[in-house]
Design a protein around this motif. Structure first.
Motif, short mmCIF file in Angstrom:
data_model
loop_
_atom_site.label_atom_id
_atom_site.label_comp_id
_atom_site.label_asym_id
_atom_site.label_seq_id
_atom_site.Cartn_x
_atom_site.Cartn_y
_atom_site.Cartn_z
N TYR A 637 0.83 -1.21 0.00
CA TYR A 637 0.00 0.00 0.00
C TYR A 637 0.87 1.26 0.00
CZ TYR A 637 -4.16 -2.80 1.09
OH TYR A 637 -5.19 -3.69 1.04
N ILE A 638 1.95 1.20 0.76
CA ILE A 638 2.83 2.36 0.85
C ILE A 638 3.37 2.74 -0.52
CG2 ILE A 638 5.05 3.16 1.75
CD1 ILE A 638 4.46 1.58 4.31
N GLN A 639 3.80 1.73 -1.29
CA GLN A 639 4.34 2.01 -2.62
C GLN A 639 3.28 2.64 -3.52
OE1 GLN A 639 7.55 1.87 -3.21
NE2 GLN A 639 7.73 1.16 -1.08
N THR A 640 2.03 2.19 -3.37
CA THR A 640 0.94 2.78 -4.14
C THR A 640 0.71 4.23 -3.74
OG1 THR A 640 -0.14 0.63 -4.32
CG2 THR A 640 -1.50 2.57 -4.77
N TYR A 641 0.72 4.48 -2.43
CA TYR A 641 0.53 5.85 -1.94
C TYR A 641 1.62 6.78 -2.47
CZ TYR A 641 -2.55 3.58 1.49
OH TYR A 641 -3.54 2.84 2.10
N LEU A 642 2.85 6.28 -2.50
CA LEU A 642 3.96 7.09 -2.99
C LEU A 642 3.83 7.36 -4.49
CD1 LEU A 642 6.93 5.45 -1.04
CD2 LEU A 642 5.97 7.72 -0.65
N THR A 643 3.36 6.35 -5.24
CA THR A 643 3.23 6.50 -6.69
C THR A 643 2.21 7.56 -7.07
OG1 THR A 643 3.84 4.18 -7.02
CG2 THR A 643 2.73 5.28 -8.85
N VAL A 644 1.08 7.53 -6.37
CA VAL A 644 0.00 8.48 -6.69
C VAL A 644 0.09 9.75 -5.85
CG1 VAL A 644 -1.52 6.62 -7.41
CG2 VAL A 644 -1.62 7.42 -5.04
N ASP A 645 1.13 9.82 -5.01
CA ASP A 645 1.36 11.01 -4.17
C ASP A 645 0.16 11.29 -3.28
OD1 ASP A 645 2.90 13.04 -3.18
OD2 ASP A 645 2.23 14.51 -4.65
N ASN A 646 -0.28 10.24 -2.57
CA ASN A 646 -1.41 10.35 -1.64
C ASN A 646 -0.88 10.89 -0.30
OD1 ASN A 646 -3.55 9.95 0.17
ND2 ASN A 646 -4.31 8.19 -0.98
N VAL A 647 -0.90 12.19 -0.17
CA VAL A 647 -0.28 12.86 0.98
C VAL A 647 -0.94 12.43 2.29
CG1 VAL A 647 0.21 15.08 2.05
CG2 VAL A 647 0.39 14.83 -0.42
N TYR A 648 -2.26 12.36 2.29
CA TYR A 648 -2.99 12.02 3.52
C TYR A 648 -2.60 10.62 4.00
CZ TYR A 648 -6.81 10.82 6.67
OH TYR A 648 -7.54 10.39 7.74
N ILE A 650 0.08 8.85 3.25
CA ILE A 650 1.49 8.79 3.64
C ILE A 650 1.67 9.35 5.05
CG2 ILE A 650 3.79 9.70 3.15
CD1 ILE A 650 2.99 9.64 0.17
N ARG A 651 0.98 10.43 5.35
CA ARG A 651 1.07 11.00 6.70
C ARG A 651 0.51 10.02 7.74
NH1 ARG A 651 1.91 16.16 9.10
NH2 ARG A 651 0.82 16.39 11.07
N SER A 652 -0.55 9.31 7.37
CA SER A 652 -1.12 8.31 8.29
C SER A 652 -0.12 7.20 8.58
CB SER A 652 -2.40 7.72 7.69
OG SER A 652 -3.39 8.71 7.54
N ILE A 653 0.62 6.77 7.54
CA ILE A 653 1.64 5.75 7.74
C ILE A 653 2.74 6.29 8.66
CG2 ILE A 653 3.40 4.34 6.60
CD1 ILE A 653 0.55 3.43 6.03
N ASN A 654 3.12 7.53 8.45
CA ASN A 654 4.13 8.14 9.33
C ASN A 654 3.64 8.21 10.77
OD1 ASN A 654 6.02 8.50 7.29
ND2 ASN A 654 5.34 10.58 6.80
N ASP A 655 2.36 8.48 10.94
CA ASP A 655 1.78 8.48 12.30
C ASP A 655 1.96 7.13 12.98
OD1 ASP A 655 0.95 11.10 12.10
OD2 ASP A 655 -1.10 10.61 11.48
N ILE A 656 1.72 6.06 12.22
CA ILE A 656 1.88 4.71 12.77
C ILE A 656 3.33 4.46 13.17
CG2 ILE A 656 1.71 2.24 12.25
CD1 ILE A 656 -0.97 3.59 12.63
#
Length: 726
Positions: A637-648, A650-656
């Motif tokens: 999922y992280i790689q997908t978020y990075l590809t489409v630049d899903n900022v929200y 990615i920030r949620s992953i950083n929160d975890i």
């Protein structure tokens, strides 16, 4: 009518056809020539061929329409695909360009930090660690503030805290007297030689003592209690009456504050502390040196210990053992102690004085461009006791040069970090890190939400062989990457990573740098134990990860323009910049889980062995495996978020990622700490050995079961957090 026949015959030569149709045509010509009335007119075309022609044309028209529609749709799809590929290419190129630009910026910051600049700073201030409140420490404080202001950092704050602390008497050192049959035959005046220098590094502590302990006098039998842990007291109480005794304890394993609190509960009247000669953590450079140390900090409303507490040298402790003064079995876990047959007693007298003082932290902030509310804290102590060997001047030089390098590159490259950076000069470090602790207590909730990591700038160089890293396993991959960018100080044609891999006998690209888990007591790792924020501490050390005396390294660094300080500092800089600039925090959950699995497996076997299989950590290990599998799924999922630049997302992953270490925080008797750490010198979770000794001594495994449940709850919290984020 022969003429027509002859005429027709002339034209047959160009047609080779000689069939019935030709004959029929001839007859028709002949008939038309001879008798026009007989000839019947034939239509040019019949209805059937016409119908077939129309049908064919219609079918071809429909096929053409369908083919045209297909071609048109294909072109639209291809155009969209081409456009998408083009956009992806643009994004990829943009990301590549940004990545290359960032790497260039990071290298600029790294190379602006030089050994020559550190050397010049040390030359101006000397190499002796100043005490808090001394002339030199105040000069350092003023210089740091001026330098931060000169570099026009976004925010500079003077953070002051008032504390109550004790100091040794200015003229009367503490004493230890030995009595045989009520007759004194030996007296130790507890002072080092030379006695506190009268120079600009000395504050109010001239003689060795234990800060935050009162003055007082205690006389009684001297009993060896190893580290003064609860398990040590449980074993002691079955062998000797502890009331009215004086304990001889090794420094280490747990905080001095905790040793004192437990001793008071068991009726002990006084405590002597010393560094064991084989201890890897000893700050004493020589066995004859009496260490300064601290038993705080104490929160507002808490009372200082009522019993006298004092440090002695390793040589003095050996004398007490060798002269049969100590009631001891040298801690071989025997059923009874080997106590002196003669009536030997000791008398401890301390003359400490309580004072109120201000502790000053200087906090400089560089605001992040996109995530200003997230930051990495970089901190260095500005003071130390004479026996601490913290290399305070070099530490301060590093953070000053770091501020200079960051702002210099900001101006040249028009760059701002993605996240914020806080650079802090801590005051009162010798008093159990009082400056840092006070800051954390006042900012605790904010720091828990916003701090990503703490970079500990302290004792950077204690050898000249290789880097030793003390950090979370989640940062091991990050460390391996950045060490490939920094030249080795001994062999500039190679990198630090190359040297490390050669040391472990493996030059495989991608091999991770070796590290050790956190092994300091909670008061020496406040960010981890009170906030659940992982820390990073790097040092250059000697062969086999041994420490070289600081005085030796100071002399060597002067000769080599502080190249080892520059090398370890550059690694720290790159770690910092990746933490603040990468969109996804470079914290590897997978590495974290792998290391946790190994450590819990070892701890489980130890616990099962000492409890005779009454208790183990198998459920916790199983949950770790689930967490590991979930983290692998999350990575997709992280790689997908990075590809489409899903900022929200990615920030949620950083929160975890920022939350993981917080799951292991538990509070007991008003003190918060991380239940996984510290690790002992053998790389085993210290809590496990303590729990084993308590269980074996009391035959009660309640404490072990509580710890088992805490681990399972912590891991379940991590598991469900990862599941919810996917």
């Amino acid at each position: 009518m022969a003429t027509p026949k002859k005429g027709y015959g002339r034209y047959r030569s160009w047609s080779p056809v000689r069939d019935e149709e030709s004959t029929t045509n001839t007859n028709l010509i002949e008939a038309s020539t001879s008798d026009p009335q007989v000839v019947k007119k034939k239509p040019c075309i019949t209805f059937t061929p016409f119908f077939l022609l129309i049908l064919v044309i219609s079918v071809m028209f429909l096929l053409g329409v369908l083919l045209g529609y297909y071609v048109r749709e294909s072109q639209i799809y291809d155009n969209e695909s081409i456009l998408n590929d083009y956009n992806k290419c643009l994004v990829s190129n943009k990301n590549t360009d940004e990545k290359e630009k960032l790497e260039s910026i990071h290298e600029d910051v790294m190379y602006f930090l030089t050994g020559d600049r550190i050397s010049k700073f040390v030359k101006d201030f000397g190499t002796t660690d100043p005490q808090d409140g001394s002339v030199l420490e105040k000069k350092l404080e003023t210089t740091v503030l001026k330098e931060f202001e000169k570099y026009h950092l976004d925010n500079i704050k003077i953070d002051k805290h008032k504390i109550s602390v004790t100091y040794p008497h200015s003229t009367k050192p503490n004493t230890l007297q030995i009595y045989q049959n009520n007759q004194r035959y030996k007296k130790f005046t507890l002072k080092n030689s030379p006695v506190g220098r009268e120079d600009n590094t000395v504050g109010d502590a001239k003689f060795p003592y234990v800060a935050f302990t009162h003055s007082g006098k205690a006389k009684g039998k001297l009993v060896f209690g190893q580290f003064g842990r609860i398990s040590d007291f449980l074993l002691l109480q079955h062998q000797v009456e502890l009331n009215n005794t004086i304990l001889l304890l090794q420094i280490g394993q747990i905080s001095i504050r905790q040793k004192i609190i437990t001793a008071v509960e068991y009726g002990v009247k006084g405590i002597l502390l010393y560094w064991d000669k084989d201890s890897k953590d000893s700050t004493a450079t020589e066995s004859s040196v009496i260490p300064f140390t601290s038993a705080g900090p104490y929160t507002e409303g808490e009372k200082l210990p009522s019993i006298p507490v004092q440090t002695i040298s390793t040589d003095q402790a050996d004398w007490l053992f060798n002269n049969n003064i100590v009631c001891s079995n040298l801690w071989q876990r025997k059923t009874s102690l080997n106590c002196p047959t003669s009536d030997n007693t000791v008398e401890l007298s301390t003359f400490n004085i309580k004072k109120n003082k201000d502790i000053t932290n200087i906090i400089a902030t560089i605001n992040g461009e996109k995530e200003q509310d997230r930051y990495v804290v970089v901190g260095a102590p500005r003071s130390a006791f004479p026996t601490d060997g913290n290399d305070v001047i070099s530490n301060t030089a590093f953070i000053v040069q770091l501020a200079r390098s960051l702002t210099r590159v900001q101006q040249l490259q028009n760059w701002k970090p993605r996240r914020s950076i806080k650079i802090v000069s801590w005051g009162g470090a010798e008093f159990s890190n009082t400056g840092l602790d006070s800051y954390v207590q006042t900012q605790k909730e904010i720091l828990k939400r916003r701090a990503i990591a703490y970079l500990d700038i302290n004792q950077l160089v204690l050898g000249d062989e290789s880097i030793m890293a003390t950090l979370s396993p989640a940062y091991q991959t990050l460390l391996s990457i950045v060490t490939t960018k920094v030249p080795d100080p001994k062999y500039p044609e190679a990198t630090i990573h190359d040297k490390l891999m050669a040391t472990v006998g493996d030059l495989t690209i991608g091999q991770k740098v070796p590290f050790i888990n956190y092994n300091k007591v909670p008061i020496d790792n406040i960010f981890l134990h009170q906030l659940g924020v992982p820390s990073v501490h790097l040092q250059y050390v000697g062969q086999n990860q041994t420490y070289v005396p600081l005085s030796t390294m100071v002399t060597e660094e002067k000769q080599h323009h502080y190249k080892y300080h520059a090398a370890v500092g550059r690694v720290m800089v790159l770690v910092l910049l990746r933490l603040v600039d990468e969109e996804l925090i470079p914290y590897s959950i997978e590495d974290y889980c792998h290391d946790l699995h190994v450590n819990l497996w070892t701890a489980s076997e130890q616990l099962a062995d000492c409890s005779r299989n009454k208790i183990d950590l198998s459920d916790a290990i199983s949950t770790v495996d689930d967490v590991l599998e979930t983290s692998k799924t999350l990575e997709k999922y992280i790689q997908t978020y990075l590809t489409v630049d899903n900022v929200y997302s990615i920030r949620s992953i950083n929160d975890i990622k920022m939350l993981l270490d917080k799951f292991f925080l538990y509070t007991s008797n008003g003190t918060t700490s991380n239940i996984l750490y510290p690790f002992d010198s053998n790389g085993v979770i210290s809590h496990i050995d303590e729990l084993c000794q308590i269980g074996k001594t009391t035959k009660d495994w309640t404490q072990s079961k509580i710890y088992q449940k805490q681990l399972e709850n912590s891991l379940n919290g991590i598991y469900y957090s990862l599941r919810s984020s996917g």
